[in-house]
Structures are given as structure tokens and as C-alpha cells.
Design a protein around this motif. Structure first.
Motif, PDB file in Angstrom:
ATOM      1  N   LEU A   1       0.862  -1.190   0.000  1.00 58.68           N
ATOM      2  CA  LEU A   1       0.000   0.000   0.000  1.00 58.68           C
ATOM      3  C   LEU A   1       0.887   1.224   0.000  1.00 58.68           C
ATOM      4  CD1 LEU A   1      -2.858  -0.851  -0.067  1.00 58.68           C
ATOM      5  CD2 LEU A   1      -1.820  -2.305   1.625  1.00 58.68           C
ATOM      6  N   ASP A   2       0.721   2.063  -1.007  1.00 59.89           N
ATOM      7  CA  ASP A   2       1.630   3.200  -1.148  1.00 59.89           C
ATOM      8  C   ASP A   2       0.927   4.299  -1.941  1.00 59.89           C
ATOM      9  OD1 ASP A   2       3.738   4.948  -1.917  1.00 59.89           O
ATOM     10  OD2 ASP A   2       5.163   3.313  -1.686  1.00 59.89           O
ATOM     11  N   PRO A   3       0.923   5.539  -1.426  1.00 60.84           N
ATOM     12  CA  PRO A   3       0.242   6.603  -2.172  1.00 60.84           C
ATOM     13  C   PRO A   3       0.840   6.837  -3.556  1.00 60.84           C
ATOM     14  CG  PRO A   3       1.321   7.503  -0.199  1.00 60.84           C
ATOM     15  CD  PRO A   3       1.470   6.025  -0.147  1.00 60.84           C
TER      16      PRO A   3
ATOM     17  N   CYS B   1       1.256  -3.273   4.917  1.00 60.30           N
ATOM     18  CA  CYS B   1       0.785  -1.936   5.311  1.00 60.30           C
ATOM     19  C   CYS B   1       1.921  -1.113   5.895  1.00 60.30           C
ATOM     20  CB  CYS B   1      -0.306  -2.061   6.367  1.00 60.30           C
ATOM     21  SG  CYS B   1      -1.691  -3.043   5.815  1.00 60.30           S
ATOM     22  N   GLY B   2       2.150   0.026   5.283  1.00 60.24           N
ATOM     23  CA  GLY B   2       3.173   0.937   5.794  1.00 60.24           C
ATOM     24  C   GLY B   2       2.631   1.790   6.925  1.00 60.24           C
ATOM     25  N   HIS B   3       3.528   2.457   7.594  1.00 62.64           N
ATOM     26  CA  HIS B   3       3.157   3.403   8.635  1.00 62.64           C
ATOM     27  C   HIS B   3       4.251   4.449   8.719  1.00 62.64           C
ATOM     28  CE1 HIS B   3      -0.494   2.745  10.976  1.00 62.64           C
ATOM     29  NE2 HIS B   3      -0.082   3.820  11.618  1.00 62.64           N
ATOM     30  N   TYR B   4       4.088   5.411   9.594  1.00 63.18           N
ATOM     31  CA  TYR B   4       5.088   6.468   9.801  1.00 63.18           C
ATOM     32  C   TYR B   4       5.359   7.187   8.476  1.00 63.18           C
ATOM     33  CZ  TYR B   4       5.490   3.368  13.800  1.00 63.18           C
ATOM     34  OH  TYR B   4       5.190   2.571  14.859  1.00 63.18           O
ATOM     35  N   GLU B   5       6.640   7.420   8.132  1.00 62.69           N
ATOM     36  CA  GLU B   5       6.950   8.171   6.909  1.00 62.69           C
ATOM     37  C   GLU B   5       6.960   7.258   5.684  1.00 62.69           C
ATOM     38  OE1 GLU B   5       6.328  11.437   7.327  1.00 62.69           O
ATOM     39  OE2 GLU B   5       7.108  11.378   5.294  1.00 62.69           O
TER      40      GLU B   5
ATOM     41  N   ILE C   1       0.136  -0.283  -4.776  1.00 68.77           N
ATOM     42  CA  ILE C   1      -1.213   0.221  -5.047  1.00 68.77           C
ATOM     43  C   ILE C   1      -1.586   1.349  -4.087  1.00 68.77           C
ATOM     44  CG2 ILE C   1      -3.655  -0.413  -5.267  1.00 68.77           C
ATOM     45  CD1 ILE C   1      -2.835  -3.190  -6.057  1.00 68.77           C
ATOM     46  N   SER C   2      -2.233   2.363  -4.662  1.00 65.61           N
ATOM     47  CA  SER C   2      -2.703   3.516  -3.888  1.00 65.61           C
ATOM     48  C   SER C   2      -4.225   3.517  -3.882  1.00 65.61           C
ATOM     49  CB  SER C   2      -2.202   4.797  -4.554  1.00 65.61           C
ATOM     50  OG  SER C   2      -2.900   5.908  -4.048  1.00 65.61           O
TER      51      SER C   2
ATOM     52  N   GLY D   1      -5.850   6.373  -3.536  1.00 67.77           N
ATOM     53  CA  GLY D   1      -6.238   7.633  -4.169  1.00 67.77           C
ATOM     54  C   GLY D   1      -5.194   8.691  -3.882  1.00 67.77           C
TER      55      GLY D   1
ATOM     56  N   PHE E   1      -4.344  10.991  -1.900  1.00 66.99           N
ATOM     57  CA  PHE E   1      -4.361  11.589  -0.558  1.00 66.99           C
ATOM     58  C   PHE E   1      -3.463  10.715   0.302  1.00 66.99           C
ATOM     59  CE2 PHE E   1      -8.151   9.059  -1.489  1.00 66.99           C
ATOM     60  CZ  PHE E   1      -7.934   7.969  -0.663  1.00 66.99           C
ATOM     61  N   VAL E   2      -3.067  11.239   1.460  1.00 62.69           N
ATOM     62  CA  VAL E   2      -2.137  10.482   2.302  1.00 62.69           C
ATOM     63  C   VAL E   2      -2.828  10.076   3.609  1.00 62.69           C
ATOM     64  CG1 VAL E   2       0.078  10.524   3.513  1.00 62.69           C
ATOM     65  CG2 VAL E   2      -0.138  11.627   1.283  1.00 62.69           C
TER      66      VAL E   2
ATOM     67  N   GLY F   1      -1.671   5.294   7.681  1.00 58.93           N
ATOM     68  CA  GLY F   1      -1.095   3.967   7.502  1.00 58.93           C
ATOM     69  C   GLY F   1      -1.830   3.214   6.416  1.00 58.93           C
TER      70      GLY F   1
ATOM     71  N   ALA G   1      -6.514   1.454   3.887  1.00 63.59           N
ATOM     72  CA  ALA G   1      -6.472   1.186   2.439  1.00 63.59           C
ATOM     73  C   ALA G   1      -6.594  -0.325   2.183  1.00 63.59           C
ATOM     74  CB  ALA G   1      -5.172   1.727   1.844  1.00 63.59           C
TER      75      ALA G   1
HETATM   76  C1  LIG Z   1       1.966   8.675   6.196  1.00 64.51           C
HETATM   77  S1  LIG Z   1       2.008   7.529   4.883  1.00 64.51           S
HETATM   78  C2  LIG Z   1       3.584   7.796   4.172  1.00 64.51           C
HETATM   79  C3  LIG Z   1       3.546   8.734   3.019  1.00 64.51           C
HETATM   80  C4  LIG Z   1       4.896   8.885   2.336  1.00 64.51           C
HETATM   81  N1  LIG Z   1       5.794   9.652   3.099  1.00 64.51           N
HETATM   82  C5  LIG Z   1       4.688   9.549   0.988  1.00 64.51           C
HETATM   83  O1  LIG Z   1       4.796  10.749   0.895  1.00 64.51           O
HETATM   84  O2  LIG Z   1       4.370   8.835   0.023  1.00 64.51           O
HETATM   85  C6  LIG Z   1       2.226   5.993   5.713  1.00 64.51           C
HETATM   86  C7  LIG Z   1       1.721   4.783   4.975  1.00 64.51           C
HETATM   87  O3  LIG Z   1       0.309   4.878   4.818  1.00 64.51           O
HETATM   88  C8  LIG Z   1      -0.077   4.154   3.657  1.00 64.51           C
HETATM   89  N2  LIG Z   1      -0.800   5.074   2.782  1.00 64.51           N
HETATM   90  C9  LIG Z   1      -0.929   6.404   2.926  1.00 64.51           C
HETATM   91  N3  LIG Z   1      -1.678   6.934   1.957  1.00 64.51           N
HETATM   92  C10 LIG Z   1      -2.054   5.916   1.164  1.00 64.51           C
HETATM   93  C11 LIG Z   1      -2.844   5.818  -0.031  1.00 64.51           C
HETATM   94  N4  LIG Z   1      -3.388   6.875  -0.596  1.00 64.51           N
HETATM   95  N5  LIG Z   1      -3.025   4.588  -0.565  1.00 64.51           N
HETATM   96  C12 LIG Z   1      -2.486   3.507  -0.013  1.00 64.51           C
HETATM   97  N6  LIG Z   1      -1.720   3.531   1.111  1.00 64.51           N
HETATM   98  C13 LIG Z   1      -1.518   4.709   1.692  1.00 64.51           C
HETATM   99  C14 LIG Z   1       1.182   3.611   3.008  1.00 64.51           C
HETATM  100  O4  LIG Z   1       1.356   2.274   3.407  1.00 64.51           O
HETATM  101  C15 LIG Z   1       2.242   4.527   3.601  1.00 64.51           C
HETATM  102  O5  LIG Z   1       3.522   3.942   3.614  1.00 64.51           O
END
Ligand SMILES: C[S@@+](CC[C@H](N)C(=O)[O-])C[C@H]1O[C@@H](n2cnc3c(N)ncnc32)[C@H](O)[C@@H]1O
Length: 247
Positions: free
Chosen positions: A86-88, A111-115, A129-130, A132, A134-135, A138, A142
Motif C-alpha cells: 500500500l503506497d500513495p 501496510c506501511g506506517h510512519y513516513e 497500489i494507492s 487515491g 491523498f495520504v 497507515g 487502504a
Molecule cells: C503517512 S504515509 C507515508 C507517506 C509517504 N511519506 C509519501 O509521501 O508517500 C504511511 C503509509 O500509509 C499508507 N498510505 C498512505 N496513503 C495511502 C494511499 N493513498 N493509498 C495507499 N496507502 C496509503 C502507506 O502504506 C504509507 O507507507
């Protein structure tokens, strides 16, 4: 289908034990496993994150706990699983992707978390996969959304009383308006055609309403939708009467 989810917050998947996805598990159609990869941390404090090399804000998930956790998950040697990060920055999730994933025997979600992650974690994955543009905090929410969208497409999950073929996006169009009892609610009446019992007229009305809604709200869907002659004629009529389209 078997689904494995790697997360440091496995309690966030409670919604997947309710409703239709919960019932799919009871019926044996879905074998769902959540894995807390913090249990694979080898340091005393059980940290799974660390500071980014080169500096910068926030913490990144380290590769070791996720790699070790992945190695403990049974995988079919004949049909390897799709491993989804899961990644934006990933490919945007949609109904077509849900339909494609529903054909698989096993899905693994990380599933990611933090940065975010250490980049080397991406060597484990087949798909980024994202949900959408938006951030989220974690990947858990998603992953929950994606599992829900995929599982309802598995044969036998929705049962005979419901179907996904007419849902928005499944046909390539948005769904037509639907009504149930009573016929007249506070002066708002059900369209007469729906109570006529005339199946062909109902079919035509629904198709026209689907096209009208799609033209008004998501004209981009019509760019790839393969129209037949009947639909083309209806669209032409709708375009000529633009006041019908504006909602
Ligand atoms: C705070 S976010 C990290 C954002 C990252 N620093 C970036 O700018 O791409 C933490 C985690 O939430 C998940 N996440 C956040 N937004 C997401 C999205 N739109 N779709 C899928 N996963 C998401 C991902 O696993 C990500 O690693």
C-alpha cells in the motif's frame, strides 16, 4: 481465497470480521490472516522503524521484520501470491483492479506506517497500489477497503439475493437510481415505469438513467466504454437535451 495482511496494528482489521466479508470467512470462501510484524523485530525494544539515511523527518519501516514475517507465510508453489504494497505513489485502485485481484488464489498486503518504508521492501512485492491521491496515516484502512472490494466479487460471497454485475463501475457505467417501498414517501414518488411490470421499458429506463448519470458525473468513463447502437442513440439524445444531464 487466502489473504494475509502484514501490519503493526492488526486490531485495525476488525471491520473485516463483520458483515459480508465476515460471513465469507464463516462460509469458508475467505481464509484471512493478519500478521503483526513487530513480533519479528529482533531488537530489545521491538522497534520496527528507524531514521532515514541522509536525514529528513519521520521514521521508516525497516526491512528485516517485514522480510522475516513474509518468510513465515505459506505460499502456493504453483500459483505465487500477488504481494501488494500500500503506497500513495502506487497505481490507483479501481473496480477493474478489484476484479483482476479476485481471480487470484492468494493476496498478501503490506501496510506501511510512519513516513513510509525502506525502499528494499519493494523487492518483495508484485504490485504497489494507492487508494487515491491523498495520504493516510497507515496502509491499514487502504488494505481494508481493497479486501472488501475484492472479497465481495468472489463466487458465492454475495449469494443469490445480491449481485455485483449492475454495480457502478462493474458494467463500465454508474448505477441507475433505485427505489424500494413505499411508492410515495413524503410526496416523493417512485418513477411510474418501475411499477409498470414492463420489463423491457424498465431495462431501457435504467440504461438511460445510467448513461445520464455517467455523462453528468463521470464523462471520463464514457471515453473507454464500448457503446452499442442502442446506447449510442440514448447518449445522442441526452447530449441534445443537456438540461437532462446537469444534476
Ligand atoms: C503517512 S504515509 C507515508 C507517506 C509517504 N511519506 C509519501 O509521501 O508517500 C504511511 C503509509 O500509509 C499508507 N498510505 C498512505 N496513503 C495511502 C494511499 N493513498 N493509498 C495507499 N496507502 C496509503 C502507506 O502504506 C504509507 O507507507
Amino acid at each position: 481465497m487466502r489473504i494475509d495482511i502484514l501490519s503493526i496494528f492488526p486490531e485495525m482489521f476488525a471491520p473485516l470480521h463483520q458483515s459480508i466479508v465476515g460471513k465469507a470467512q464463516q462460509k469458508g470462501l475467505l481464509d484471512l490472516h493478519t500478521h503483526d510484524f513487530r513480533e519479528n523485530a529482533t531488537n530489545k525494544q521491538r522497534h520496527v522503524d528507524d531514521m532515514p539515511y541522509g536525514g529528513g523527518q519521520g521514521m521508516l519501516l525497516m526491512p528485516q521484520p517485514i522480510f522475516d514475517c513474509m518468510e513465515q507465510i505459506p505460499q502456493s508453489p504453483t500459483k505465487p501470491p500477488r504481494v501488494i504494497l500500500l503506497d500513495p505513489a502506487g497505481k490507483r485502485f479501481d473496480q477493474k483492479m478489484a476484479e483482476e485481484l479476485a481471480q487470484e488464489e492468494q493476496l498478501i498486503f503490506i501496510c506501511g506506517h510512519y513516513e513510509g518504508y525502506d525502499e528494499r521492501i519493494k523487492t518483495l512485492v508484485t504490485d504497489e497500489i494507492s487508494l487515491g491521491d491523498f495520504v493516510l496515516t497507515g496502509g491499514e484502512v487502504a488494505a481494508t477497503v481493497m479486501v472488501d472490494a475484492v472479497v465481495r466479487l468472489l463466487p458465492g460471497v454475495l449469494g443469490k439475493a445480491a449481485s455485483h454485475e449492475d454495480d457502478s463501475f462493474s458494467s463500465g457505467l454508474l448505477e441507475y437510481p433505485q427505489y424500494t417501498r413505499p411508492e410515495d414517501f413524503r410526496g416523493m414518488k417512485v418513477p411510474e415505469v418501475l411499477m409498470s411490470g414492463h420489463h423491457e421499458n424498465i431495462r431501457k429506463w435504467r440504461l438511460n438513467e445510467s448513461l445520464k448519470k455517467t455523462l453528468a458525473r463521470r464523462p471520463d468513463l464514457l471515453e473507454t466504454y464500448q457503446t452499442n447502437a442502442e446506447e449510442e442513440k440514448m447518449l445522442q439524445g441526452l447530449r441534445e437535451n443537456t438540461q437532462d444531464v446537469v444534476e
